[in-house]
Write a protein that holds these residues in place. Structure first.
Motif, PDB file in Angstrom:
ATOM      1  N   ASP A  31      21.317  49.323 -26.136  1.00 39.34           N
ATOM      2  CA  ASP A  31      20.281  49.224 -25.096  1.00 39.34           C
ATOM      3  C   ASP A  31      18.989  49.925 -25.531  1.00 39.34           C
ATOM      4  O   ASP A  31      17.888  49.421 -25.319  1.00 39.34           O
ATOM      5  N   TYR A  50      16.204  44.395 -21.352  1.00 37.08           N
ATOM      6  CA  TYR A  50      17.459  44.994 -20.903  1.00 37.08           C
ATOM      7  C   TYR A  50      18.419  43.907 -20.423  1.00 37.08           C
ATOM      8  O   TYR A  50      17.982  42.985 -19.751  1.00 37.08           O
ATOM      9  N   GLY A  97      16.278  49.759 -17.301  1.00 38.85           N
ATOM     10  CA  GLY A  97      17.535  50.511 -17.218  1.00 38.85           C
ATOM     11  C   GLY A  97      17.927  50.682 -15.763  1.00 38.85           C
ATOM     12  O   GLY A  97      17.190  50.270 -14.864  1.00 38.85           O
TER      13      GLY A  97
END
Ligand code: KG4
Ligand code: ZN
Length: 356
Positions: A176, A186, A44
């Motif tokens: 996600d 990701y 992330g």
């Protein structure tokens, strides 16, 4: 096409984008430096890392955008920049860069709302592509990105009436998170779309949050359901065999779960968008934001819009995800309306687009 040549800068999240757009429609160049590989390691975005990467890439991206368009800074008519919503540190890199360019080259500066950019991507024309009619008003626009999910009605340029929005997670955020749960890496959106293509049984059912007859969305219950189902699948896979990571699940199981999750998100997004278009008497539907790159969502809405003989305008996937050209498209309208940003233009991390 003739019109002002705008140099547009986008740095609100994890893509450094700079484009040259003429008349709010014709792309002359559109360069995006993606930080996906950088953030994949942490699963992330780390805001500090994103801001530093914008600083690293913004000058080379500008050089490439000018080169590709064959223009010099002196040739542009205005400089546009995203000033919100987004990550403060990332936004500030673009804003300060835009201010410096506008100041040094004595060009007007205009600030653009990132979400407005996602909608105006529907007006863009790629280099060499034939002219086509702009989306007719009134229209309904669905914006589905990593940070936002909402439906607005536009009866004219730059006017937005909020029809509904997510009450918890954004659709992209759900993609996600579930991508991470399934060990797909990701960003989860494209990975889930690819995994779902291999599903053959199509019999897992995830919940849909309809929230009555509102145009609001909710994806947190779906996320929880997905987590429970993945945990169940992991327990089955373990079956006395010790620890099993999501990435070790049988590919057929991952594909089914990805398909079921995607179906649930697409079903709700498509159903509400079509209902909103019918209820407001829209003459067209526009999709924007990273999740609009999803082929299943595009196909589902296209099918339903086709039955209603409503034109659907969805930018190609590279113009759905963050880019500078979409900022240039929206900026042209703001410039035309006489808007100019002041030199104290600041980042506005939670800038709204529309209210009810
Ligand atoms: O608009 P965007 O590039 O950045 C934001 O403004 O947030 O959207 C990024 C989001 C991510 O959550 C990503 O997983 C999602 O868009 N996304 C997709 C697809 N491509 C990108 N979601 C579903 N299917 C895709 N093909
Ligand atoms: Zn975006």
């Amino acid at each position: 096409m003739s019109g002002q040549l705008v140099l547009a800068i986008e740095s609100s999240c994890d893509e450094t984008g700079i484009a040259l757009v003429e008349g709010g429609r014709r792309i002359h160049s559109n360069i995006v430096a993606s930080q996906i590989a950088l953030h994949a390691a942490t699963g992330g975005i780390v805001p500090e890392v994103a801001a530093r990467a914008h600083l690293r890439w913004i000058v080379p991206v500008l050089d490439e955008a000018l080169d590709a368009a064959g223009v010099k800074l002196g040739d542009v008519d205005a400089v546009a920049v995203t000033f919100g919503p987004g990550l403060a540190g990332s936004l500030l890199v673009g804003i300060n860069f835009a201010k410096a360019l506008a100041w040094v080259h004595d060009k007007p500066l205009v600030g653009v709302n990132h979400l407005e950019g996602h909608i105006y991507a529907a007006w863009l024309l790629d280099p060499g592509k034939a002219e086509r009619e702009p989306p007719p008003f009134p229209l309904v626009a669905l914006v589905v990105s990593g940070g936002h999910t909402f439906l607005v009605e536009m009866r004219d340029h730059l006017t937005y009436r909020l029809l509904g929005q997510t009450v918890d997670d954004a659709a992209g955020e759900a993609f996600d998170k579930v991508g991470r749960l399934l060990g797909l890496g990701y960003p989860g959106g494209p990975a889930i779309m690819r995994a779902a293509q291999d599903a053959t049984r199509h019999d897992v059912a995830f919940p849909r949050a309809w929230l009555g007859d509102t145009y609001d969305f909710s994806f947190s219950g779906l996320k929880t359901a997905a987590r429970r189902t993945v945990e169940g699948a992991l327990a089955d896979a373990r079956n006395g065999n010790g620890h099993v990571e999501p990435a070790d699940l049988p590919p057929a199981t991952t594909a089914e779960l990805a398909w079921g999750f995607q179906e649930s998100v697409v079903d709700v997004l498509a159903t509400k968008t079509i209902r909103a278009a019918e209820a407001t008497g829209a003459r067209s539907i526009v999709l924007g934001g990273g999740v609009a790159a999803n082929e299943v969502l595009r196909r589902r809405i296209a099918g339903a819009a086709g039955e209603l003989r409503l034109p659907l305008i969805v930018p190609r996937p590279g113009l759905c995800t963050d880019n500078g050209a979409m900022i240039g498209a929206a900026a042209a309208r703001r410039l035309e309306a006489g808007e100019r940003a002041r030199w104290d233009l600041d980042a506005s991390p939670s800038l709204p687009l529309a209210t009810r």
